[in-house]
Design an enzyme around this catalytic site. Structure first.
Site, PDB file in Angstrom:
ATOM      1  N   HIS A  25       0.845  -1.204   0.000  1.00  0.00           N
ATOM      2  CA  HIS A  25       0.000   0.000   0.000  1.00  0.00           C
ATOM      3  C   HIS A  25       0.882   1.257   0.000  1.00  0.00           C
ATOM      4  O   HIS A  25       0.610   2.206  -0.731  1.00  0.00           O
ATOM      5  CB  HIS A  25      -0.880   0.056   1.260  1.00  0.00           C
ATOM      6  CG  HIS A  25      -1.939  -0.999   1.335  1.00  0.00           C
ATOM      7  ND1 HIS A  25      -2.177  -1.725   2.477  1.00  0.00           N
ATOM      8  CD2 HIS A  25      -2.842  -1.438   0.422  1.00  0.00           C
ATOM      9  CE1 HIS A  25      -3.189  -2.556   2.262  1.00  0.00           C
ATOM     10  NE2 HIS A  25      -3.602  -2.414   1.019  1.00  0.00           N
ATOM     11  N   LYS A  49     -16.218  -7.925  12.192  1.00  0.00           N
ATOM     12  CA  LYS A  49     -15.786  -8.358  13.530  1.00  0.00           C
ATOM     13  C   LYS A  49     -14.350  -8.872  13.529  1.00  0.00           C
ATOM     14  O   LYS A  49     -13.660  -8.787  14.517  1.00  0.00           O
ATOM     15  CB  LYS A  49     -16.725  -9.450  14.030  1.00  0.00           C
ATOM     16  CG  LYS A  49     -18.099  -8.918  14.384  1.00  0.00           C
ATOM     17  CD  LYS A  49     -18.886  -9.945  15.199  1.00  0.00           C
ATOM     18  CE  LYS A  49     -20.361  -9.595  15.209  1.00  0.00           C
ATOM     19  NZ  LYS A  49     -21.155 -10.340  14.244  1.00  0.00           N
ATOM     20  N   ARG A  98      -1.637  -6.268  -8.244  1.00  0.00           N
ATOM     21  CA  ARG A  98      -0.433  -7.042  -7.923  1.00  0.00           C
ATOM     22  C   ARG A  98      -0.191  -8.159  -8.930  1.00  0.00           C
ATOM     23  O   ARG A  98       0.928  -8.493  -9.257  1.00  0.00           O
ATOM     24  CB  ARG A  98      -0.551  -7.675  -6.526  1.00  0.00           C
ATOM     25  CG  ARG A  98      -0.522  -6.673  -5.409  1.00  0.00           C
ATOM     26  CD  ARG A  98      -1.082  -7.258  -4.151  1.00  0.00           C
ATOM     27  NE  ARG A  98      -2.464  -7.658  -4.349  1.00  0.00           N
ATOM     28  CZ  ARG A  98      -3.264  -8.086  -3.406  1.00  0.00           C
ATOM     29  NH1 ARG A  98      -2.822  -8.197  -2.176  1.00  0.00           N
ATOM     30  NH2 ARG A  98      -4.510  -8.413  -3.660  1.00  0.00           N
ATOM     31  N   SER A 136      -3.076  -7.707   3.015  1.00  0.00           N
ATOM     32  CA  SER A 136      -3.412  -7.491   4.431  1.00  0.00           C
ATOM     33  C   SER A 136      -3.903  -8.798   5.047  1.00  0.00           C
ATOM     34  O   SER A 136      -3.598  -9.113   6.197  1.00  0.00           O
ATOM     35  CB  SER A 136      -4.511  -6.439   4.557  1.00  0.00           C
ATOM     36  OG  SER A 136      -4.059  -5.211   4.067  1.00  0.00           O
TER      37      SER A 136
END
Ligand code: PNS
Length: 171
Positions: A25, A49, A98, A136
């Site tokens: 990023h 969550k 990517r 991530s």
């Protein structure tokens, strides 16, 4: 140009979840900061969550990492990205590509966003090769399973992650 004929500022939005911000990023943000007058790193607000960081924490991290870059801003958004882009009078959305595997999803999103707002362009940028395998999701998984994330995320993110670990939270 806007419908009234006035030129738009060259502001671009780099939207995403950024949970957490990775070196991939950062690479894309720095490349965009050279191309656009202003780049807004826009964190999607969601009540997921399983997230590691709250949206406020993600914004604080982005601000810390880019404190030396006056044309990089961190913000949150909710709802439709094109609506947020309109509010910010952005001329482009930046997304990182990517690998070919990213393409189909990104292509669909770009065309849907164009359908919703034809004047807003999506600009794809490739990160440096060494970041093409970073995501991530994988970083979170490695971290949650006790693996080393040094070199994959900025030092500030590593520090925030260690703090979570110290507090007994691995997401
Ligand atoms: O980091 P991510 O998960 O790849 O980011 C995806 C994001 C936030 C760019 C995308 O989910 C999004 O734009 N969400 C906002 C809702 C929206 O506008 N949906 C229609 C897009 S086609």
């Amino acid at each position: 140009m806007t419908p009234s004929g006035a030129p738009r500022g060259r502001l671009a939005i780099f939207p995403g979840s950024f949970d957490p911000l990775t070196n991939g990023h950062v690479d894309i943000i720095l490349r965009s900061a050279h191309l656009f007058e202003r780049i807004v790193v826009a964190v999607l607000l969601n009540a997921e969550k399983k997230s590691l960081f709250t949206s406020d924490e993600r914004v604080a991290i982005i601000r810390e990492v880019f404190k030396e870059y006056p044309n990089v801003e961190a913000d949150t958004f909710d709802g439709l990205l094109v609506e947020y882009a309109r509010q910010r009078r952005a001329s482009a959305i930046v997304r990182g590509l990517r690998a070919v595997s990213d393409f189909e999803y990104e292509f669909q999103m770009a065309l849907m966003n164009r359908h919703l707002e034809p004047t807003l362009e999506t600009v794809f940028m490739m990160p440096a090769e060494q970041y093409t395998y970073l995501s991530s999701r994988l970083i979170k998984e490695v971290f949650q399973l006790g693996g080393e994330v040094r070199g994959l995320v900025p030092p500030a993110v590593e520090r925030w992650m260690s703090q979570k670990q110290g507090a007994g939270v691995r997401g």
